[in-house]
Design a protein around this motif. Structure first.
Motif, PDB file in Angstrom:
ATOM      1  N   GLY B 256      17.879  40.059  34.435  1.00  0.00           N
ATOM      2  CA  GLY B 256      17.003  39.982  33.260  1.00  0.00           C
ATOM      3  C   GLY B 256      16.713  38.548  32.868  1.00  0.00           C
ATOM      4  N   MET B 257      17.751  37.709  32.897  1.00  0.00           N
ATOM      5  CA  MET B 257      17.559  36.291  32.533  1.00  0.00           C
ATOM      6  C   MET B 257      16.670  35.594  33.562  1.00  0.00           C
ATOM      7  SD  MET B 257      20.964  34.841  30.693  1.00  0.00           S
ATOM      8  CE  MET B 257      22.163  35.439  31.832  1.00  0.00           C
ATOM      9  N   ALA B 258      16.910  35.919  34.831  1.00  0.00           N
ATOM     10  CA  ALA B 258      16.078  35.315  35.891  1.00  0.00           C
ATOM     11  C   ALA B 258      14.622  35.713  35.707  1.00  0.00           C
ATOM     12  CB  ALA B 258      16.581  35.769  37.257  1.00  0.00           C
ATOM     13  N   TYR B 259      14.382  36.970  35.329  1.00  0.00           N
ATOM     14  CA  TYR B 259      13.002  37.442  35.125  1.00  0.00           C
ATOM     15  C   TYR B 259      12.345  36.694  33.966  1.00  0.00           C
ATOM     16  CZ  TYR B 259       9.046  40.431  34.036  1.00  0.00           C
ATOM     17  OH  TYR B 259       7.779  40.885  33.773  1.00  0.00           O
ATOM     18  N   LEU B 260      13.098  36.563  32.854  1.00  0.00           N
ATOM     19  CA  LEU B 260      12.549  35.852  31.690  1.00  0.00           C
ATOM     20  C   LEU B 260      12.210  34.409  32.049  1.00  0.00           C
ATOM     21  CD1 LEU B 260      14.633  37.017  28.594  1.00  0.00           C
ATOM     22  CD2 LEU B 260      12.198  37.309  29.012  1.00  0.00           C
ATOM     23  N   LEU B 261      13.156  33.760  32.732  1.00  0.00           N
ATOM     24  CA  LEU B 261      12.976  32.357  33.120  1.00  0.00           C
ATOM     25  C   LEU B 261      11.774  32.206  34.047  1.00  0.00           C
ATOM     26  CD1 LEU B 261      14.634  29.726  32.585  1.00  0.00           C
ATOM     27  CD2 LEU B 261      15.624  30.051  34.854  1.00  0.00           C
ATOM     28  N   SER B 262      11.669  33.115  35.013  1.00  0.00           N
ATOM     29  CA  SER B 262      10.576  33.045  35.983  1.00  0.00           C
ATOM     30  C   SER B 262       9.227  33.290  35.304  1.00  0.00           C
ATOM     31  CB  SER B 262      10.816  34.085  37.078  1.00  0.00           C
ATOM     32  OG  SER B 262       9.723  34.145  37.915  1.00  0.00           O
ATOM     33  N   THR B 263       9.197  34.250  34.374  1.00  0.00           N
ATOM     34  CA  THR B 263       7.948  34.547  33.666  1.00  0.00           C
ATOM     35  C   THR B 263       7.506  33.333  32.844  1.00  0.00           C
ATOM     36  OG1 THR B 263       8.646  36.838  33.551  1.00  0.00           O
ATOM     37  CG2 THR B 263       6.834  36.214  32.107  1.00  0.00           C
ATOM     38  N   LEU B 264       8.490  32.700  32.209  1.00  0.00           N
ATOM     39  CA  LEU B 264       8.209  31.506  31.406  1.00  0.00           C
ATOM     40  C   LEU B 264       7.651  30.384  32.291  1.00  0.00           C
ATOM     41  CD1 LEU B 264       8.710  30.700  28.385  1.00  0.00           C
ATOM     42  CD2 LEU B 264      10.722  29.479  29.206  1.00  0.00           C
ATOM     43  N   LEU B 265       8.318  30.171  33.426  1.00  0.00           N
ATOM     44  CA  LEU B 265       7.883  29.107  34.355  1.00  0.00           C
ATOM     45  C   LEU B 265       6.482  29.399  34.895  1.00  0.00           C
ATOM     46  CD1 LEU B 265      11.104  28.342  36.416  1.00  0.00           C
ATOM     47  CD2 LEU B 265       9.914  26.806  34.855  1.00  0.00           C
ATOM     48  N   THR B 266       6.242  30.666  35.252  1.00  0.00           N
ATOM     49  CA  THR B 266       4.920  31.054  35.790  1.00  0.00           C
ATOM     50  C   THR B 266       3.835  30.816  34.744  1.00  0.00           C
ATOM     51  OG1 THR B 266       6.017  32.748  37.061  1.00  0.00           O
ATOM     52  CG2 THR B 266       3.654  32.932  36.907  1.00  0.00           C
ATOM     53  N   SER B 267       4.141  31.186  33.513  1.00  0.00           N
ATOM     54  CA  SER B 267       3.164  31.013  32.438  1.00  0.00           C
ATOM     55  C   SER B 267       2.874  29.515  32.203  1.00  0.00           C
ATOM     56  CB  SER B 267       3.719  31.690  31.184  1.00  0.00           C
ATOM     57  OG  SER B 267       3.106  31.201  30.062  1.00  0.00           O
ATOM     58  N   LEU B 268       3.938  28.703  32.208  1.00  0.00           N
ATOM     59  CA  LEU B 268       3.745  27.248  32.032  1.00  0.00           C
ATOM     60  C   LEU B 268       2.926  26.663  33.178  1.00  0.00           C
ATOM     61  CD1 LEU B 268       7.255  26.115  30.749  1.00  0.00           C
ATOM     62  CD2 LEU B 268       5.103  26.087  29.483  1.00  0.00           C
ATOM     63  N   ARG B 269       3.221  27.122  34.397  1.00  0.00           N
ATOM     64  CA  ARG B 269       2.517  26.637  35.586  1.00  0.00           C
ATOM     65  C   ARG B 269       1.031  26.978  35.511  1.00  0.00           C
ATOM     66  NH1 ARG B 269       4.315  29.297  41.073  1.00  0.00           N
ATOM     67  NH2 ARG B 269       3.020  30.869  40.151  1.00  0.00           N
ATOM     68  N   GLN B 270       0.732  28.210  35.053  1.00  0.00           N
ATOM     69  CA  GLN B 270      -0.678  28.621  34.941  1.00  0.00           C
ATOM     70  C   GLN B 270      -1.409  27.805  33.876  1.00  0.00           C
ATOM     71  OE1 GLN B 270      -0.179  32.814  34.378  1.00  0.00           O
ATOM     72  NE2 GLN B 270      -0.320  33.262  36.565  1.00  0.00           N
ATOM     73  N   ARG B 271      -0.715  27.547  32.749  1.00  0.00           N
ATOM     74  CA  ARG B 271      -1.353  26.745  31.690  1.00  0.00           C
ATOM     75  C   ARG B 271      -1.629  25.330  32.180  1.00  0.00           C
ATOM     76  NH1 ARG B 271       1.675  27.972  25.994  1.00  0.00           N
ATOM     77  NH2 ARG B 271       1.406  30.208  26.059  1.00  0.00           N
ATOM     78  N   TYR B 272      -0.662  24.788  32.939  1.00  0.00           N
ATOM     79  CA  TYR B 272      -0.821  23.427  33.462  1.00  0.00           C
ATOM     80  C   TYR B 272      -2.009  23.370  34.419  1.00  0.00           C
ATOM     81  CZ  TYR B 272       0.121  19.162  36.087  1.00  0.00           C
ATOM     82  OH  TYR B 272      -0.010  17.947  36.699  1.00  0.00           O
ATOM     83  N   LYS B 273      -2.127  24.408  35.281  1.00  0.00           N
ATOM     84  CA  LYS B 273      -3.240  24.473  36.243  1.00  0.00           C
ATOM     85  C   LYS B 273      -4.571  24.542  35.502  1.00  0.00           C
ATOM     86  CE  LYS B 273      -1.703  26.604  40.548  1.00  0.00           C
ATOM     87  NZ  LYS B 273      -1.630  27.871  41.258  1.00  0.00           N
ATOM     88  N   ALA B 274      -4.626  25.404  34.475  1.00  0.00           N
ATOM     89  CA  ALA B 274      -5.863  25.574  33.703  1.00  0.00           C
ATOM     90  C   ALA B 274      -6.253  24.261  33.035  1.00  0.00           C
ATOM     91  CB  ALA B 274      -5.673  26.673  32.663  1.00  0.00           C
ATOM     92  N   ARG B 275      -5.244  23.492  32.544  1.00  0.00           N
ATOM     93  CA  ARG B 275      -5.533  22.217  31.869  1.00  0.00           C
ATOM     94  C   ARG B 275      -6.077  21.197  32.862  1.00  0.00           C
ATOM     95  NH1 ARG B 275      -0.846  20.183  28.084  1.00  0.00           N
ATOM     96  NH2 ARG B 275      -0.463  18.781  29.805  1.00  0.00           N
ATOM     97  N   VAL B 276      -5.468  21.197  34.060  1.00  0.00           N
ATOM     98  CA  VAL B 276      -5.925  20.259  35.095  1.00  0.00           C
ATOM     99  C   VAL B 276      -7.383  20.541  35.454  1.00  0.00           C
ATOM    100  CG1 VAL B 276      -5.628  19.611  37.539  1.00  0.00           C
ATOM    101  CG2 VAL B 276      -3.647  19.802  36.047  1.00  0.00           C
ATOM    102  N   ILE B 277      -7.724  21.845  35.575  1.00  0.00           N
ATOM    103  CA  ILE B 277      -9.100  22.216  35.942  1.00  0.00           C
ATOM    104  C   ILE B 277     -10.076  21.803  34.838  1.00  0.00           C
ATOM    105  CG2 ILE B 277     -10.635  24.212  36.350  1.00  0.00           C
ATOM    106  CD1 ILE B 277      -8.178  25.507  37.777  1.00  0.00           C
ATOM    107  N   THR B 278      -9.704  22.035  33.560  1.00  0.00           N
ATOM    108  CA  THR B 278     -10.637  21.709  32.464  1.00  0.00           C
ATOM    109  C   THR B 278     -10.800  20.207  32.241  1.00  0.00           C
ATOM    110  OG1 THR B 278      -8.785  22.148  30.983  1.00  0.00           O
ATOM    111  CG2 THR B 278     -10.528  23.812  31.052  1.00  0.00           C
ATOM    112  N   THR B 279      -9.763  19.425  32.592  1.00  0.00           N
ATOM    113  CA  THR B 279      -9.882  17.970  32.388  1.00  0.00           C
ATOM    114  C   THR B 279     -10.603  17.286  33.551  1.00  0.00           C
ATOM    115  OG1 THR B 279      -7.659  17.739  33.273  1.00  0.00           O
ATOM    116  CG2 THR B 279      -7.885  17.692  30.856  1.00  0.00           C
ATOM    117  N   ARG B 280     -10.813  17.999  34.645  1.00  0.00           N
ATOM    118  CA  ARG B 280     -11.516  17.396  35.797  1.00  0.00           C
ATOM    119  C   ARG B 280     -12.990  17.121  35.495  1.00  0.00           C
ATOM    120  NH1 ARG B 280      -9.104  20.611  40.930  1.00  0.00           N
ATOM    121  NH2 ARG B 280      -7.263  19.360  41.199  1.00  0.00           N
TER     122      ARG B 280
END
Lengths: 242, 280
Positions: B256-280
């Motif tokens: 359960g903890m691994a799932y929460l951690l992974s979901t959090l990391l995935t969400s952060l990674r997606q937000r970071y990707k979206a920010r990189v695309i919009t700032t280009r």
């Protein structure tokens, strides 16, 4: 000419009002047939009956002189609304390869021939460059091409498409219909569309469905036919997208 | 470190570790189908209704794991039949089977003469009580499961992905759907010894759900989920050993903890990707 699909006196209802009534239709080998009509007029239902996904309430249907449940394997089908979830973990190539089911061996993996055919249809539908991508990363036009490639992978004698260009822009719509024109050299094509004006450029015959079915040669379609089909005045605006 | 030392000393701990690894194959392979086909509720129904079979096996003096296996297959077929024929009432009927199965099991266990069964062992598992016989059964079930999935991978994929298209291509959809549920039932039985039937659904879905965040095909999902399942079992066992915590519950918490951690990391990674695309 021989009929590859024969619909005889078919009536169908989903349990309520009659959706199709006394429908008769022979689809000839090599034909490019358009099925048009208003929304909820029974176009998709007719297609699903020919595919064997629905059973007629009365009347009979034959696909290649067999019951549709058996004959439908000779049909490549492109649905209007893909019933799968877009984020399913599957690549374009794997989706196309699934079209080989029912044609390839029953057990184990895909053969060299299956992969060669998948490669060929992906080239034909111009999706080779996106074969490693997931479906949820594709545009509407790209997804439509993938579904067309999946249908072609079974090397069908008949190709059925339900509103193949409903969710894509006009330029891609023309591209897809040009491709269908080429594919018509080796397969009978039945295409459902709400856009009678557009498909008239491509099809030889139009089946007008609004509970009942009347066939017209494309050249015979005029304002009176359209008014009868849609139940009201339809304005034709001549224009080009040059 | 004490866990590793004890592992070399005690056979029961070696059995536990091996059981965890064998169970992770079922959880990774069939868990992937459960996640992509979105049949977690069906799998939960199968898992809980299995108590009926285990209780009956106890009452009649048979081996509970065999009782569980027979009950799981029967419940899977029943749930599959309901799911195919009464899709509108699927939720209610599966919920009813879920509860009725458990109630039957509790009644049988309460009436078992002369021997008080530790109900908690079956509800929450006890990996430390795994016997050699359990291990052989688990290994046999794993082989059967892998063999069927390897032989019919394309059909299972087609049924999980697009039932209508599979039907048009001549795949007997109802048969493969039933078989899929039966294999899920087999996986449930594999996992009951480890985490018990109440917690089994978590171990069946969490490793596959984490895998889905990183890989793009069902085949790869199965491999990653199997590795993650094994990792969670070993880690849970190791963490629970010294402070003498219930191993099953610890394994689920780790997952359960691994799932929460992974979901959090995935969400952060997606937000970071979206920010990189919009700032280009």
């Amino acid at each position: 000419m021989t009929a590859v699909i024969s619909v005889k006196d078919v009536t169908f209802s989903y349990g309520g009002p009659v959706v199709l009534e006394d429908v008769n239709l022979d689809v000839e080998d090599g034909e490019f047939l358009g099925v048009v009509g208003p929304n909820a007029g029974g176009k998709s239902t007719l297609l699903r009956l020919m595919l064997g996904l629905l059973e007629p309430t009365t009347g009979s249907i034959e696909v290649g002189r067999r019951d549709p449940s058996e004959g439908s394997r000779a049909i490549g089908y492109v649905p209007q609304y893909p019933p799968f979830v877009r984020d399913f973990p599957i690549t374009v190539e794997q989706t196309v390869l699934l079209g080989r089911l029912g044609t390839a061996r029953a057990m184990g993996g895909y053969s060299r021939r299956d992969r060669d055919i998948a490669d060929r249809v992906m080239t034909e539908t111009e999706i080779s460059n996106i074969q490693g991508r997931r479906l949820n990363t594709l545009s509407g036009g790209q997804l439509q091409r993938v579904l067309l490639a999946r249908a072609l992978a079974s090397e069908p004698k008949i190709l059925m498409l339900d509103e193949p260009t409903a969710n894509i822009d006009v330029r891609v719509e023309s591209d897809i219909f040009e491709l269908l024109r080429k594919l018509n050299q080796r397969a009978t094509i039945i295409v459902v569309s709400h856009d009678i004006g557009f498909i008239s450029q491509y099809v030889e015959r139009v089946a007008c469905v609004n509970r009942t079915l009347i066939c017209h040669a494309t050249l015979a379609i005029d304002g009176k036919v359209i008014q009868e089909l849609y139940g009201g005045d339809v304005h034709m605006v001549e224009h080009s997208h040059g | 470190m004490e866990f590793i030392h004890s592992l070399t000393q005690h056979a029961f701990l070696q059995h536990a570790l091996l059981a965890g690894l064998l169970a992770s194959i079922g959880c990774g392979v069939m868990g992937s189908y459960v996640v992509v086909k979105r049949i977690g509720f069906l799998a939960g129904g199968i898992a809980h209704a299995v108590l009926g079979g285990m209780g009956a096996a106890f009452f009649f003096g048979a081996e509970p794991m065999f009782g569980a296996l027979i009950a799981a297959i029967m419940v899977a077929l029943l749930i599959g039949w309901v799911s195919l024929g009464w899709r509108q009432q699927e939720d209610t009927l599966i919920g009813a089977m879920w509860a009725v199965g458990m109630a039957t099991g509790i009644l049988f266990i309460s009436q078992t003469p002369g021997y008080q069964v530790d109900l908690m062992t079956y509800l929450f598992g006890n990996i430390l009580l795994v016997t050699s016989q359990d291990l052989w059964l688990m290994m046999t079930l794993d082989i059967l499961l892998l063999l069927l999935v390897l032989l019919y991978y394309r059909q299972f994929l087609a049924v999980a992905f697009d039932e209508e298209f599979a039907r048009l291509r001549g795949v007997p959809v109802a048969l493969f759907y039933m078989l899929l549920l039966c294999l899920v039932a087999v996986s449930v039985v594999l996992l009951i010894r480890i985490v018990g039937l109440v917690l089994v659904i978590a171990l069946l879905t969490l490793p596959a759900a984490i895998a889905l965040q990183y890989v793009h095909t069902v085949g790869r999902m199965m491999i990653v989920a199997t590795i993650l399942g094994a990792l969670f079992c070993v880690l849970g066992l190791a963490v629970s050993y010294q402070p003498d915590l219930p191993a099953g519950a610890t394994i689920i918490l780790v997952a359960g903890m691994a799932y929460l951690l992974s979901t959090l990391l995935t969400s952060l990674r997606q937000r970071y990707k979206a920010r990189v695309i919009t700032t280009r």
